[in-house]
Design a protein around this motif. Structure first.
Motif, mmCIF file in Angstrom:
data_model
loop_
_atom_site.group_PDB
_atom_site.id
_atom_site.type_symbol
_atom_site.label_atom_id
_atom_site.label_comp_id
_atom_site.label_asym_id
_atom_site.label_seq_id
_atom_site.Cartn_x
_atom_site.Cartn_y
_atom_site.Cartn_z
ATOM 1 N N ALA A 1 7.591 17.962 -3.638
ATOM 2 C CA ALA A 1 7.375 19.343 -3.200
ATOM 3 C C ALA A 1 6.667 20.163 -4.272
ATOM 4 O O ALA A 1 5.854 21.045 -3.970
ATOM 5 N N GLU A 2 6.943 19.862 -5.527
ATOM 6 C CA GLU A 2 6.293 20.584 -6.621
ATOM 7 C C GLU A 2 4.802 20.250 -6.672
ATOM 8 O O GLU A 2 3.964 21.142 -6.874
ATOM 9 N N ILE A 3 4.475 18.980 -6.484
ATOM 10 C CA ILE A 3 3.069 18.574 -6.482
ATOM 11 C C ILE A 3 2.330 19.198 -5.301
ATOM 12 O O ILE A 3 1.213 19.717 -5.445
ATOM 13 N N GLU A 4 2.956 19.168 -4.133
ATOM 14 C CA GLU A 4 2.309 19.730 -2.942
ATOM 15 C C GLU A 4 2.112 21.241 -3.083
ATOM 16 O O GLU A 4 1.082 21.783 -2.668
ATOM 17 N N GLY A 5 3.088 21.919 -3.665
ATOM 18 C CA GLY A 5 2.937 23.355 -3.896
ATOM 19 C C GLY A 5 1.809 23.646 -4.867
ATOM 20 O O GLY A 5 1.041 24.599 -4.693
ATOM 21 N N ALA A 6 1.691 22.811 -5.910
ATOM 22 C CA ALA A 6 0.610 22.987 -6.879
ATOM 23 C C ALA A 6 -0.741 22.725 -6.231
ATOM 24 O O ALA A 6 -1.719 23.428 -6.495
ATOM 25 N N GLU A 7 -0.812 21.713 -5.387
ATOM 26 C CA GLU A 7 -2.071 21.407 -4.693
ATOM 27 C C GLU A 7 -2.525 22.583 -3.840
ATOM 28 O O GLU A 7 -3.709 22.939 -3.807
ATOM 29 N N LYS A 8 -1.575 23.184 -3.139
ATOM 30 C CA LYS A 8 -1.928 24.316 -2.275
ATOM 31 C C LYS A 8 -2.457 25.487 -3.104
ATOM 32 O O LYS A 8 -3.468 26.107 -2.765
ATOM 33 N N THR A 9 -1.785 25.771 -4.208
ATOM 34 C CA THR A 9 -2.217 26.889 -5.038
ATOM 35 C C THR A 9 -3.536 26.573 -5.735
ATOM 36 O O THR A 9 -4.378 27.454 -5.933
ATOM 37 N N TRP A 10 -3.730 25.316 -6.131
ATOM 38 C CA TRP A 10 -5.001 24.918 -6.735
ATOM 39 C C TRP A 10 -6.145 25.088 -5.744
ATOM 40 O O TRP A 10 -7.231 25.544 -6.105
ATOM 41 N N SER A 11 -5.897 24.766 -4.488
ATOM 42 C CA SER A 11 -6.918 24.955 -3.461
ATOM 43 C C SER A 11 -7.276 26.432 -3.325
ATOM 44 O O SER A 11 -8.452 26.784 -3.131
ATOM 45 N N GLN A 12 -6.286 27.288 -3.431
ATOM 46 C CA GLN A 12 -6.546 28.722 -3.366
ATOM 47 C C GLN A 12 -7.407 29.163 -4.546
ATOM 48 O O GLN A 12 -8.275 30.034 -4.410
ATOM 49 N N TRP A 13 -7.180 28.542 -5.715
ATOM 50 C CA TRP A 13 -7.999 28.889 -6.879
ATOM 51 C C TRP A 13 -9.433 28.416 -6.702
ATOM 52 O O TRP A 13 -10.375 29.119 -7.060
ATOM 53 N N LEU A 14 -9.610 27.214 -6.144
ATOM 54 C CA LEU A 14 -10.967 26.732 -5.886
ATOM 55 C C LEU A 14 -11.700 27.658 -4.914
ATOM 56 O O LEU A 14 -12.894 27.909 -5.060
ATOM 57 N N ALA A 15 -10.955 28.158 -3.928
ATOM 58 C CA ALA A 15 -11.559 29.115 -2.997
ATOM 59 C C ALA A 15 -11.955 30.391 -3.733
ATOM 60 O O ALA A 15 -13.001 30.987 -3.463
ATOM 61 N N MET A 16 -11.121 30.809 -4.692
ATOM 62 C CA MET A 16 -11.433 31.999 -5.488
ATOM 63 C C MET A 16 -12.722 31.790 -6.288
ATOM 64 O O MET A 16 -13.570 32.682 -6.386
ATOM 65 N N GLU A 17 -12.902 30.587 -6.841
ATOM 66 C CA GLU A 17 -14.123 30.307 -7.606
ATOM 67 C C GLU A 17 -15.365 30.442 -6.738
ATOM 68 O O GLU A 17 -16.440 30.794 -7.238
ATOM 69 N N ASP A 18 -15.222 30.136 -5.474
ATOM 70 C CA ASP A 18 -16.353 30.240 -4.540
ATOM 71 C C ASP A 18 -16.380 31.582 -3.809
ATOM 72 O O ASP A 18 -17.117 31.729 -2.827
ATOM 73 N N TRP A 19 -15.566 32.516 -4.251
ATOM 74 C CA TRP A 19 -15.448 33.843 -3.624
ATOM 75 C C TRP A 19 -14.959 33.762 -2.188
ATOM 76 O O TRP A 19 -15.227 34.649 -1.372
ATOM 77 N N MET A 20 -14.238 32.723 -1.874
ATOM 78 C CA MET A 20 -13.709 32.566 -0.519
ATOM 79 C C MET A 20 -12.340 33.236 -0.445
ATOM 80 O O MET A 20 -11.291 32.583 -0.326
ATOM 81 N N VAL A 21 -12.355 34.543 -0.564
ATOM 82 C CA VAL A 21 -11.131 35.326 -0.555
ATOM 83 C C VAL A 21 -11.267 36.454 0.465
ATOM 84 O O VAL A 21 -12.366 36.736 0.956
ATOM 85 N N GLY A 22 -10.143 37.099 0.763
ATOM 86 C CA GLY A 22 -10.173 38.197 1.716
ATOM 87 C C GLY A 22 -10.647 37.723 3.078
ATOM 88 O O GLY A 22 -10.157 36.729 3.611
ATOM 89 N N PRO A 23 -11.652 38.393 3.665
ATOM 90 C CA PRO A 23 -12.119 37.995 5.006
ATOM 91 C C PRO A 23 -12.790 36.631 5.027
ATOM 92 O O PRO A 23 -12.953 36.043 6.090
ATOM 93 N N ARG A 24 -13.172 36.103 3.844
ATOM 94 C CA ARG A 24 -13.797 34.785 3.787
ATOM 95 C C ARG A 24 -12.810 33.666 3.455
ATOM 96 O O ARG A 24 -13.213 32.513 3.307
ATOM 97 N N ALA A 25 -11.549 34.002 3.301
ATOM 98 C CA ALA A 25 -10.568 33.001 2.883
ATOM 99 C C ALA A 25 -10.434 31.911 3.940
ATOM 100 O O ALA A 25 -10.265 32.198 5.130
ATOM 101 N N PRO A 26 -10.519 30.648 3.528
ATOM 102 C CA PRO A 26 -10.334 29.550 4.483
ATOM 103 C C PRO A 26 -8.868 29.395 4.829
ATOM 104 O O PRO A 26 -7.994 29.876 4.113
ATOM 105 N N ASP A 27 -8.605 28.735 5.931
ATOM 106 C CA ASP A 27 -7.207 28.496 6.266
ATOM 107 C C ASP A 27 -6.672 27.350 5.416
ATOM 108 O O ASP A 27 -7.386 26.716 4.646
ATOM 109 N N ALA A 28 -5.374 27.087 5.536
ATOM 110 C CA ALA A 28 -4.711 26.121 4.655
ATOM 111 C C ALA A 28 -5.305 24.726 4.793
ATOM 112 O O ALA A 28 -5.504 24.010 3.807
ATOM 113 N N ASP A 29 -5.627 24.292 6.011
ATOM 114 C CA ASP A 29 -6.172 22.957 6.214
ATOM 115 C C ASP A 29 -7.531 22.813 5.545
ATOM 116 O O ASP A 29 -7.824 21.808 4.908
ATOM 117 N N ASP A 30 -8.361 23.850 5.686
ATOM 118 C CA ASP A 30 -9.682 23.801 5.065
ATOM 119 C C ASP A 30 -9.571 23.755 3.548
ATOM 120 O O ASP A 30 -10.332 23.074 2.866
#
Length: 251
Positions: A212-241
């Motif tokens: 569960a700790e690894i999966e939680g880290a993966e999810k948050t890391w994906s959110q950071w990768l989205a941040m690097e690409d400015w995929m935040v706010g109205p451009r934020a991808p869903d969890a699967d993406d």
């Protein structure tokens, strides 16, 4: 500013609660006074986090660390092994206990005031203010050296460690995973070295990691990768993406 404001605007930590298994080290295992184990909790279960319930427990851990733990032979042995100075060892202004003088530039974990104060430091009731020492550098050092086991955490921070420093511990474990994923060994060590005389003596892979700790880290890391690409706010991808993108960028 009211407590309701904070509870409304900061309702969750964003991090599930994880345990590390005990075993080894100079400290006996002890259950937290804040409740039982949260091990095996789903990564999708995000508990509510009330900073006004957490803060007294954190202060309790600070007092225990300053008044008792740092003077314990076992804690001193661990601190020597991982090469970090305890507050009473800071020079030129050691912090002997929680009622000691507030250090100004006495150590890397000290709270350095951004402006000079004259006279004794007091609280709103005119009473002497307790010394304020950040526990984060000590938690970080225990995490990266693999010493953040239950018995050691209890030895350093007392019975309330899960409630008081548990959230910080979780974040620092995740930060260590992120650091290892971001850069190589030498740069990770450099980031965790505190000073020439308190350099990290060794790094160990994160210990007692739960799925569960690894999966939680993966999810948050994906959110950071989205941040690097400015995929935040109205451009934020869903969890699967986000999960697919993280797999693509790290493969």
């Amino acid at each position: 500013m009211s407590q309701d404001f904070f509870r409304t605007n900061f309702p969750q930590t964003g991090y599930p609660t994880f345990n590390t298994r005990g075993g080894g080290g100079p400290f006996e295992e002890a259950s937290s006074s804040s409740g039982g184990s949260a091990q095996g909790q789903s990564a999708s279960a995000t508990p509510q986090f009330d900073i006004f319930e957490w803060h007294p427990a954190y202060q309790s851990c600070q007092r225990y660390f300053l008044d008792h733990a740092q003077h314990d032979n076992g804690v001193q042995a661990v601190a020597a092994l991982v090469n970090i100075c305890l507050p009473f060892q800071w020079t030129p202004a050691p912090v002997m206990n929680s009622t000691g003088p507030l250090p100004h530039s006495s150590g890397p974990a000290a709270y350095n005031l951004p402006w000079p104060r004259s006279g004794p430091v007091t609280n709103s009731r005119g009473q002497p203010a307790p010394a304020w020492v950040s526990l984060v550098p000590f938690i970080r050092r225990l995490v990266i050296t693999g010493m953040d086991r239950e018995g050691v955490m209890h030895g350093f921070f007392g019975d309330d460690w899960r409630k008081g420093v548990g959230p910080v511990h979780e974040c620092e474990r995740r930060n260590y995973l992120f650091a290892a994923k971001s850069v190589g060994w030498a740069k990770v060590k450099y980031q965790y070295d505190m000073s020439p005389h308190e350099s990290v003596p060794f790094l160990k892979p994160l210990q007692d990691v739960q799925l569960a700790e690894i999966e939680g880290a993966e999810k948050t890391w994906s959110q950071w990768l989205a941040m690097e690409d400015w995929m935040v706010g109205p451009r934020a991808p869903d969890a699967d993406d986000q999960g697919q993108e993280a797999t693509r960028r790290t493969s």
